[in-house]
Design an enzyme around this catalytic site. Sequence first.
Site, PDB file in Angstrom:
ATOM      1  N   TYR A 199       0.844  -1.200   0.000  1.00 10.66           N
ATOM      2  CA  TYR A 199       0.000   0.000   0.000  1.00 10.66           C
ATOM      3  C   TYR A 199       0.881   1.252   0.000  1.00 10.66           C
ATOM      4  O   TYR A 199       1.845   1.333   0.786  1.00 10.66           O
ATOM      5  CB  TYR A 199      -0.944   0.004   1.223  1.00 10.66           C
ATOM      6  CG  TYR A 199      -1.558   1.374   1.389  1.00 10.66           C
ATOM      7  CD1 TYR A 199      -2.587   1.784   0.528  1.00 10.66           C
ATOM      8  CD2 TYR A 199      -1.050   2.294   2.291  1.00 10.66           C
ATOM      9  CE1 TYR A 199      -3.078   3.057   0.601  1.00 10.66           C
ATOM     10  CE2 TYR A 199      -1.552   3.582   2.370  1.00 10.66           C
ATOM     11  CZ  TYR A 199      -2.565   3.965   1.526  1.00 10.66           C
ATOM     12  OH  TYR A 199      -3.054   5.229   1.581  1.00 10.66           O
ATOM     13  N   GLY A 201       1.285   4.424   1.192  1.00  9.14           N
ATOM     14  CA  GLY A 201       1.889   5.115   2.333  1.00  9.14           C
ATOM     15  C   GLY A 201       2.947   4.291   3.052  1.00  9.14           C
ATOM     16  O   GLY A 201       3.812   4.827   3.730  1.00  9.14           O
ATOM     17  N   HIS A 228       4.871  18.161   8.049  1.00  7.96           N
ATOM     18  CA  HIS A 228       3.679  17.621   7.385  1.00  7.96           C
ATOM     19  C   HIS A 228       2.776  18.805   7.007  1.00  7.96           C
ATOM     20  O   HIS A 228       1.754  19.035   7.641  1.00  7.96           O
ATOM     21  CB  HIS A 228       2.986  16.665   8.370  1.00  7.96           C
ATOM     22  CG  HIS A 228       1.891  15.841   7.787  1.00  7.96           C
ATOM     23  ND1 HIS A 228       0.913  15.257   8.552  1.00  7.96           N
ATOM     24  CD2 HIS A 228       1.597  15.493   6.501  1.00  7.96           C
ATOM     25  CE1 HIS A 228       0.088  14.575   7.779  1.00  7.96           C
ATOM     26  NE2 HIS A 228       0.474  14.712   6.532  1.00  7.96           N
ATOM     27  N   SER A 250      -5.154  14.464   9.224  1.00  6.10           N
ATOM     28  CA  SER A 250      -5.911  13.995   8.064  1.00  6.10           C
ATOM     29  C   SER A 250      -7.390  14.344   8.219  1.00  6.10           C
ATOM     30  O   SER A 250      -7.885  14.552   9.322  1.00  6.10           O
ATOM     31  CB  SER A 250      -5.725  12.493   7.878  1.00  6.10           C
ATOM     32  OG  SER A 250      -6.202  11.833   9.018  1.00  6.10           O
ATOM     33  N   CYS A 252      -8.886  17.043   7.292  1.00  6.67           N
ATOM     34  CA  CYS A 252      -9.142  18.455   7.615  1.00  6.67           C
ATOM     35  C   CYS A 252      -9.010  19.338   6.372  1.00  6.67           C
ATOM     36  O   CYS A 252      -9.000  20.563   6.483  1.00  6.67           O
ATOM     37  CB  CYS A 252      -8.201  18.927   8.708  1.00  6.67           C
ATOM     38  SG  CYS A 252      -8.529  18.163  10.308  1.00  6.67           S
ATOM     39  N   GLY A 253      -8.853  18.744   5.204  1.00  9.41           N
ATOM     40  CA  GLY A 253      -8.907  19.514   3.963  1.00  9.41           C
ATOM     41  C   GLY A 253      -7.598  20.148   3.521  1.00  9.41           C
ATOM     42  O   GLY A 253      -7.600  21.230   2.924  1.00  9.41           O
ATOM     43  N   LYS A 254      -6.480  19.463   3.758  1.00  8.45           N
ATOM     44  CA  LYS A 254      -5.179  20.029   3.375  1.00  8.45           C
ATOM     45  C   LYS A 254      -5.050  20.190   1.853  1.00  8.45           C
ATOM     46  O   LYS A 254      -4.634  21.233   1.365  1.00  8.45           O
ATOM     47  CB  LYS A 254      -4.093  19.092   3.902  1.00  8.45           C
ATOM     48  CG  LYS A 254      -2.845  19.793   4.304  1.00  8.45           C
ATOM     49  CD  LYS A 254      -2.180  19.135   5.499  1.00  8.45           C
ATOM     50  CE  LYS A 254      -0.888  18.506   5.101  1.00  8.45           C
ATOM     51  NZ  LYS A 254      -0.863  17.072   5.091  1.00  8.45           N
ATOM     52  N   THR A 255      -5.408  19.120   1.134  1.00  8.28           N
ATOM     53  CA  THR A 255      -5.278  19.189  -0.329  1.00  8.28           C
ATOM     54  C   THR A 255      -6.226  20.255  -0.886  1.00  8.28           C
ATOM     55  O   THR A 255      -5.863  21.011  -1.792  1.00  8.28           O
ATOM     56  CB  THR A 255      -5.549  17.800  -0.954  1.00  8.28           C
ATOM     57  OG1 THR A 255      -4.643  16.865  -0.354  1.00  8.28           O
ATOM     58  CG2 THR A 255      -5.321  17.802  -2.446  1.00  8.28           C
ATOM     59  N   ASN A 256      -7.430  20.352  -0.322  1.00  2.00           N
ATOM     60  CA  ASN A 256      -8.378  21.374  -0.786  1.00  2.00           C
ATOM     61  C   ASN A 256      -7.844  22.781  -0.550  1.00  2.00           C
ATOM     62  O   ASN A 256      -7.972  23.655  -1.402  1.00  2.00           O
ATOM     63  CB  ASN A 256      -9.725  21.227  -0.071  1.00  2.00           C
ATOM     64  CG  ASN A 256     -10.457  19.961  -0.480  1.00  2.00           C
ATOM     65  OD1 ASN A 256     -10.094  19.316  -1.462  1.00  2.00           O
ATOM     66  ND2 ASN A 256     -11.465  19.594   0.276  1.00  2.00           N
ATOM     67  N   ASP A 279       1.269  18.265   1.000  1.00  2.00           N
ATOM     68  CA  ASP A 279       1.453  17.315   2.111  1.00  2.00           C
ATOM     69  C   ASP A 279       2.732  17.527   2.919  1.00  2.00           C
ATOM     70  O   ASP A 279       2.715  17.349   4.123  1.00  2.00           O
ATOM     71  CB  ASP A 279       1.428  15.876   1.557  1.00  2.00           C
ATOM     72  CG  ASP A 279       1.207  14.830   2.639  1.00  2.00           C
ATOM     73  OD1 ASP A 279       0.371  15.058   3.533  1.00  2.00           O
ATOM     74  OD2 ASP A 279       1.873  13.778   2.598  1.00  2.00           O
ATOM     75  N   ASN A 376     -10.279   4.902   1.800  1.00  2.72           N
ATOM     76  CA  ASN A 376      -8.912   5.437   1.686  1.00  2.72           C
ATOM     77  C   ASN A 376      -8.344   5.176   0.289  1.00  2.72           C
ATOM     78  O   ASN A 376      -7.143   5.027   0.110  1.00  2.72           O
ATOM     79  CB  ASN A 376      -8.021   4.802   2.763  1.00  2.72           C
ATOM     80  CG  ASN A 376      -6.667   5.508   2.871  1.00  2.72           C
ATOM     81  OD1 ASN A 376      -6.583   6.729   2.712  1.00  2.72           O
ATOM     82  ND2 ASN A 376      -5.607   4.752   3.118  1.00  2.72           N
ATOM     83  N   ARG A 409      -9.946  20.059  13.617  1.00  3.15           N
ATOM     84  CA  ARG A 409     -11.404  20.016  13.544  1.00  3.15           C
ATOM     85  C   ARG A 409     -11.893  20.180  14.980  1.00  3.15           C
ATOM     86  O   ARG A 409     -11.788  19.253  15.779  1.00  3.15           O
ATOM     87  CB  ARG A 409     -11.753  18.635  12.992  1.00  3.15           C
ATOM     88  CG  ARG A 409     -13.128  18.407  12.523  1.00  3.15           C
ATOM     89  CD  ARG A 409     -13.219  16.975  11.988  1.00  3.15           C
ATOM     90  NE  ARG A 409     -12.875  16.887  10.576  1.00  3.15           N
ATOM     91  CZ  ARG A 409     -13.723  17.119   9.577  1.00  3.15           C
ATOM     92  NH1 ARG A 409     -14.972  17.454   9.825  1.00  3.15           N
ATOM     93  NH2 ARG A 409     -13.338  16.998   8.337  1.00  3.15           N
ATOM     94  N   ASN A 506     -12.300  30.095   2.711  1.00  2.00           N
ATOM     95  CA  ASN A 506     -11.157  30.119   3.638  1.00  2.00           C
ATOM     96  C   ASN A 506     -10.110  31.150   3.218  1.00  2.00           C
ATOM     97  O   ASN A 506      -9.270  31.562   4.022  1.00  2.00           O
ATOM     98  CB  ASN A 506     -10.519  28.727   3.741  1.00  2.00           C
ATOM     99  CG  ASN A 506     -11.464  27.726   4.403  1.00  2.00           C
ATOM    100  OD1 ASN A 506     -12.383  28.120   5.129  1.00  2.00           O
ATOM    101  ND2 ASN A 506     -11.256  26.443   4.158  1.00  2.00           N
TER     102      ASN A 506
HETATM  103  C1  OXD Z   1      -1.492  10.879   5.240  1.00  2.00           C
HETATM  104  C2  OXD Z   1      -1.307  11.022   3.789  1.00  2.00           C
HETATM  105  O1  OXD Z   1      -1.888   9.789   5.668  1.00  2.00           O
HETATM  106  O2  OXD Z   1      -0.877  12.099   3.363  1.00  2.00           O
HETATM  107  O3  OXD Z   1      -1.238  11.839   5.966  1.00  2.00           O
HETATM  108  O4  OXD Z   1      -1.551  10.064   3.047  1.00  2.00           O
HETATM  109 MN    MN Z   2      -0.240  13.442   4.876  1.00  2.00          MN
END
Ligand code: OXD
Ligand code: MN
Length: 596
Positions: A199, A201, A228, A250, A252-256, A279, A376, A409, A506
């Site tokens: 997998y 990660g 991170h 995770s 919490c909308g980091k990529t967004n 990330d 996931n 959150r 935001n």
């Molecule tokens: C995480 C990822 O698990 O970025 O933080 O995949």
């Molecule tokens: Mn991550």
Amino acid sequence: MISCENKTILSWLEEMKKLLNPDEVLWIDGSDEQREALRRKACATGEMTMLDQEKLPGCYLHRTAVNDVARVEDRTFICTREKQDAGPTNNWCAPDEMYEKLYNIARGSYKGRVMYIIPYSMGPIGSPLSKIGIEVTDSIYVVLNMLIMTRVSPRVLEVLGESDDWVRGLHAKVNVDPENRFICQFPEDNTIISVNSAYGGNVLLGKKCFALRIASFQARKEGWMAEHMLIVGVKNPAGKIHYIAGAFPSACGKTNLAMLIPPEALAEKGYEVFTVGDDIAWMRIGEDGRLYAINPEYGFFGVAPGTNTKSNPNALASASKGSIFTNVAYNEKEGTVWWEGLTDEAPEELIDWKGNPWRREDYNSADKSTCAANPNSRFTAPVINCPSLSDEFENPKGVPISAIIFGGRRAKTAPLVYQGVDWAGGVFIGSTMASETTAAAAGAVGVTRRDPMAMLPFCGYNMGDYFAHWLEMGEKMGDKAPKIFNVNWFRKNEEGDFLWPGFGENLRVLNWIIGRCEGTVGAVESAIGYLPRVEDIDTDGLEVSREVMEDILSIDKQAWEKEIAEIEAHYEKFGDKLPELLRERLEILKKKVFEM
Ligand code: OXD
Ligand code: MN
């Protein structure tokens, strides 16, 4: 063809060959021809499925073993000679014992398989902020993902020369046995060993294992930071671009946030947003004394479910070519992929992530096990596909960071945004960061989980020392240090409804943050730091009432008293490794909240 003359690499590879006993050895050179040949081979063996090449050019589908769909934190170890150096938040094992155990598991396991050798750079090749790794693996899936997530090229070896400053990464699929699955970091030896998983990660060793766990250890030794964090650039109407780095746990909308689309009212005023990373951030103090960041990755390894044209069109565009989809549903008729949230309604028939036929009427939203895609499931997408990608992405010097934001959150405690009074105040905020669990995850809902700087599963050494390192970095930068903020997009009213619309809106909060960095907007001092007044935030075109704004910018004495008790218990864990300065900051907070 790759020619490697680095003696430290050659001797490690000899050792690996003897241990693993592969039938064949292949250096990965990053060329299109080799990538094509590997894709063909993976499709021939069934490891990958080619998707419709007109709709999704260069895109493939992969399914992992059903028991191998996520990072395994309970099987992740930091193996330092002294237990104390891994600290209270990591699993630990003595290196000798762990090497022996892992070598026994991996011994001979490449028999009948190919040993792929991947030379890669985290960060632009040759940048003073970058680092080099070699991963050996017996998985084509890993190779094809690493070709997206990192910079793979013979030039990596040229830049490295005879140096021993590279990270050894051994991945062996063995037989994907969850009982013998281990993800181990040996930070004192620059070494990673991952066995019995396939997998992402756990096996794309450049990402969490190197760029966070090993790199955080190196960063402390060498005086920089591996975090991170997303990195995003915001251009204001004056044309000035400020870069912000942000750490969030995770979900919490980091990529967004990294790919945010400005709301119309702000876009009209001239605001623009640029993505540098979603990330990981590596940050060093530049010649001018400011903190500079690069995104060491070359791809996004994003969670698919919930990604759609409304929530994150930039992520969707990124994954529209040259991408690998893992554990999503397969629309066999169309040659495309699907996941929950991609469209309002699922196609009638799909192949689910386990490879079984799936029908829309079998789906029950209350039962996760009926999902077509694994919750996931992921896309591995080249960064260069991203429409909002910053022009500075390849800048070897990185981008200067104006502000650092922490977030989680929190339904009640944290206001929409506040600013630490100084760097140490910001480190206090990061070290006490927390997020509430949602119904989406197993376990009780609304439980607060402390995840300092969102690094809990990723810090490669004692977290008490990590806090001290943060404080030291601030001392070195003095008044050039980025300002530090906390944000919370997730405040709720008594009925449990979200009060803040989030997503593109935001940007209004980022705009206040930038204003604070420039010294152009106001704030009031509170017990927890500087808080904006409603009029300090641009609410032009925003459909949120003044009362609600006042509510989400307020702090509640009782909630903070409870918070302080929780922080005290959290700090206990670190014993005398907790920096005195943070203990003092807690005492000051206590006194101020008491006086509220
Ligand atoms: C995480 C990822 O698990 O970025 O933080 O995949
Ligand atoms: Mn991550």
